[in-house]
Design a protein around this motif. Structure first.
Motif, PDB file in Angstrom:
ATOM      1  N   ASN A 235      46.235  33.407  32.361  1.00 19.80           N
ATOM      2  CA  ASN A 235      44.808  33.224  32.617  1.00 19.80           C
ATOM      3  C   ASN A 235      44.563  32.958  34.108  1.00 19.80           C
ATOM      4  O   ASN A 235      43.610  33.486  34.698  1.00 19.80           O
ATOM      5  CB  ASN A 235      44.273  32.064  31.782  1.00 19.80           C
TER       6      ASN A 235
ATOM      7  N   GLU B  88      45.119  36.238  35.983  1.00 20.90           N
ATOM      8  CA  GLU B  88      43.998  37.152  35.736  1.00 20.90           C
ATOM      9  C   GLU B  88      42.745  36.699  36.477  1.00 20.90           C
ATOM     10  O   GLU B  88      41.989  37.519  37.007  1.00 20.90           O
ATOM     11  CB  GLU B  88      43.725  37.242  34.236  1.00 20.90           C
ATOM     12  N   THR B  89      42.515  35.385  36.522  1.00 25.65           N
ATOM     13  CA  THR B  89      41.343  34.856  37.226  1.00 25.65           C
ATOM     14  C   THR B  89      41.414  35.182  38.709  1.00 25.65           C
ATOM     15  O   THR B  89      40.409  35.578  39.322  1.00 25.65           O
ATOM     16  CB  THR B  89      41.245  33.335  37.024  1.00 25.65           C
TER      17      THR B  89
ATOM     18  N   LEU C 231      43.116  37.669  40.076  1.00 27.44           N
ATOM     19  CA  LEU C 231      42.984  39.115  40.234  1.00 27.44           C
ATOM     20  C   LEU C 231      41.523  39.555  40.081  1.00 27.44           C
ATOM     21  O   LEU C 231      41.035  40.402  40.848  1.00 27.44           O
ATOM     22  CB  LEU C 231      43.867  39.817  39.192  1.00 27.44           C
ATOM     23  N   LYS C 232      40.818  38.981  39.107  1.00 23.66           N
ATOM     24  CA  LYS C 232      39.401  39.320  38.933  1.00 23.66           C
ATOM     25  C   LYS C 232      38.584  38.896  40.141  1.00 23.66           C
ATOM     26  O   LYS C 232      37.664  39.614  40.577  1.00 23.66           O
ATOM     27  CB  LYS C 232      38.860  38.657  37.664  1.00 23.66           C
TER      28      LYS C 232
ATOM     29  N   TRP D  95      39.609  38.672  43.213  1.00 23.19           N
ATOM     30  CA  TRP D  95      39.912  39.629  44.274  1.00 23.19           C
ATOM     31  C   TRP D  95      39.119  40.915  44.061  1.00 23.19           C
ATOM     32  O   TRP D  95      38.505  41.465  44.994  1.00 23.19           O
ATOM     33  CB  TRP D  95      41.415  39.892  44.258  1.00 23.19           C
ATOM     34  N   HIS D  96      39.106  41.403  42.833  1.00 23.14           N
ATOM     35  CA  HIS D  96      38.333  42.614  42.519  1.00 23.14           C
ATOM     36  C   HIS D  96      36.843  42.391  42.779  1.00 23.14           C
ATOM     37  O   HIS D  96      36.149  43.290  43.282  1.00 23.14           O
ATOM     38  CB  HIS D  96      38.549  43.023  41.066  1.00 23.14           C
ATOM     39  N   ASP D  97      36.332  41.222  42.409  1.00 26.88           N
ATOM     40  CA  ASP D  97      34.906  40.926  42.620  1.00 26.88           C
ATOM     41  C   ASP D  97      34.531  41.054  44.095  1.00 26.88           C
ATOM     42  O   ASP D  97      33.486  41.633  44.438  1.00 26.88           O
ATOM     43  CB  ASP D  97      34.575  39.518  42.131  1.00 26.88           C
TER      44      ASP D  97
ATOM     45  N   ASN E 137      34.773  44.801  45.237  1.00 24.46           N
ATOM     46  CA  ASN E 137      33.650  45.565  44.678  1.00 24.46           C
ATOM     47  C   ASN E 137      32.341  45.230  45.386  1.00 24.46           C
ATOM     48  O   ASN E 137      31.517  46.115  45.644  1.00 24.46           O
ATOM     49  CB  ASN E 137      33.522  45.293  43.185  1.00 24.46           C
TER      50      ASN E 137
ATOM     51  N   ALA F 214      31.049  36.008  44.722  1.00 25.21           N
ATOM     52  CA  ALA F 214      32.458  36.368  44.558  1.00 25.21           C
ATOM     53  C   ALA F 214      33.349  35.543  45.472  1.00 25.21           C
ATOM     54  O   ALA F 214      34.492  35.217  45.127  1.00 25.21           O
ATOM     55  CB  ALA F 214      32.653  37.859  44.841  1.00 25.21           C
TER      56      ALA F 214
END
Length: 498
Positions: free
Chosen positions: A386, A389-390, A392-393, A395-397, A400, A474
């Motif tokens: 978790n 994943e948090t 990584l998300k 970073w993606h946010d 994007n 983000a």
């Protein structure tokens, strides 16, 4: 002798302090890049020069230089209901930690009693064979007063690991509250940008109604002179009505946006209408936007911090489960007084006591303890996934949001050019139509093209502002904002109708 006392005291201290079994928590490496959010990407889009790798301003909304936006953002922490609920959850976790930590200390209970006894005659006859005097059959009083003490020695760290988990839970609750504040600040800013965008579209519609009404009047004048037929007049009137018909729906959207902001600030429907109904410009993007360095993202994002705290809590829970395999040592004691007469209760002869340790050792639990340890280990692995994943998300946010801002800014520049050319085309079409050189359908097409370009440009300007808001959300900006002191409100304080 002194050395013996020192050794004895040290041994006793070690026995009482013990050692906490189970793994110690080691903060994980988030694995974020050090210099660029686009590190490792095969395609690295060019980010606008407006972006700077400088520390993120906690009050990022101030970069828009919009006085009204700044005013409502400063009220979010104190009024937003989600933030206040998260604050109460933080308070709850602190109280729960106090409940857990109380097991580290001895318990002391005071107990007193009075009883009136009547012994059964048949019991006395069976025991004494009718040899007791009649006075033994009389009721009697029994007075008792005493204190019970108990202290479980936390030799293996069973309670200390529970306290460690409770501390981690407090950290998670605090960061979840920060995350709620970040979301609330971003939602307020996003709704505000959309409100200003709607108001800009209302202004565009009203300006076009005036422009097209002028064209309608020109068409009526040309009909009177017999230059054009009534068809041109009807087409011009239909275009005026078509644009005017868009205004009520936009006004509905404006009302809904104001209501959304009112709800976010704990105000009734329309509660912010007085300060927000007056049209305002869409806040332009700031000349430079500090975004910090990528490696700081794990420290800035409250959800990453909360995920790390939850991983810490899961690690401490393993120690709690492991400690269940070891003996439990408890010191027990009772001191009290017992007498048949209340006047004799506090005399030395009425004293009674018992003192001594007790040891409990698990021998057979049917696999319960082993399964619990395996469960806690699995939960720790889940918490680590978790956390990863948090990160990584997050970073993606950020990536994007950066790409969305860059592409929308490029699109907006093209739309501004389109608006300029469409405006010039309409002026030429009107002039040529007035001179009888051009058909009215050309004017209608030019009107529609300009109106569509203006609408798209306004929506694009809104999108840019919303993209900037998404970027700072983000980045985790705004959680440093000071929370007001929490006051315990009555249950009906926010609902006066109850």
């Amino acid at each position: 002798m002194n050395n013996l006392r020192l050794i004895t005291g040290t041994s006793l201290a070690f026995l009482l302090a013990g050692c906490a079994v189970g793994p110690n928590f080691v903060p994980p490496n988030p694995g974020l890049p050090a210099t660029s959010f686009f590190a490792g990407a095969t395609h690295k889009p060019v980010v606008s020069t407006r972006v700077a790798l400088q520390p993120v301003d906690p009050n990022w909304w101030a970069l828009f230089h919009d006085r009204e936006l700044t005013a409502i953002e400063t009220r979010v922490a104190a009024t937003n209901l989600d933030v206040r609920t998260a604050t109460l959850r933080l308070v709850e976790s602190r109280y729960q930690r106090g409940v857990t930590a109380s097991s580290l200390f001895p318990t002391l209970d005071d107990n007193g009693s009075y009883k009136r006894y009547q012994i059964s005659n048949s019991v006395l006859e069976g025991v004494a064979g009718n040899t007791l005097p009649p006075s033994a059959l009389q009721p009697f009083d029994l007075w008792q007063q005493g204190f019970d003490a108990s202290w479980e020695l936390d030799i293996w760290g069973h309670v200390r690991r529970q306290v460690e988990a409770a501390d981690a839970d407090i950290d998670a609750a605090a960061d979840q509250r920060r995350g709620t504040l970040v979301s609330a600040l971003a939602e307020v800013a996003r709704d505000y940008m959309q409100l200003r965008g709607i108001q800009r579209q209302i202004q565009i519609a009203r300006d076009n109604v005036k422009t097209e009404t002028d064209i309608l009047n020109i068409t009526k004048d040309r009909q009177k002179t017999g230059v054009v037929t009534g068809l041109d007049v009807e087409n011009a009137a239909a275009q005026v009505d078509s644009v005017r018909a868009t205004i009520p729906d936009l006004e509905r959207q404006q009302s809904e946006a104001i209501n959304a902001l009112s709800l976010l600030l704990d105000a009734p429907p329309g509660g912010l209408a007085a300060e927000l109904t007056a049209p305002g410009a869409i806040p332009p993007p700031p000349p430079r936007m500090p975004v910090g360095i990528p490696s700081d993202l794990a420290r800035r994002r409250p959800d990453i911090r909360a995920a790390e705290a939850q991983l810490h809590e899961a690690t401490a829970d393993i120690g709690v489960a492991v400690a269940e395999f070891y003996p439990t040592v408890t010191l027990n004691g009772t001191v009290g007084f017992q007498a048949l007469d209340l006047k004799q209760l506090w005399k030395g002869a009425s004293l009674e006591y018992n003192l001594g340790p007790s040891v409990t050792m698990p021998l057979f639990e049917g696999g319960k303890l082993t399964s619990t340890v395996n469960l806690r280990n699995t939960q720790q692995q889940e918490a680590w996934i978790n956390y990863h994943e948090t990160v990584l998300k997050a970073w993606h946010d950020v990536v994007n949001a950066l790409v969305a801002y860059r592409t929308e800014a490029a699109r907006h520049r093209d739309l501004l050019e389109q608006v300029d050319h469409a405006g010039k085309a309409l002026d030429l079409a009107r002039s040529r139509y007035r001179d009888g050189v051009e058909q009215f359908v050309t004017v209608l097409d030019a009107e529609r093209t300009l109106l569509d370009a203006q609408r798209q440009s306004a929506q694009s300007a809104t999108n840019i502002a919303v993209d900037i808001v998404a970027l700072y959300k983000a980045l985790g900006g705004g959680w440093e904002y000071d929370f007001p002191p929490q006051r315990h409100l009555p249950l009906t304080a926010a609902l006066p109708g109850l």
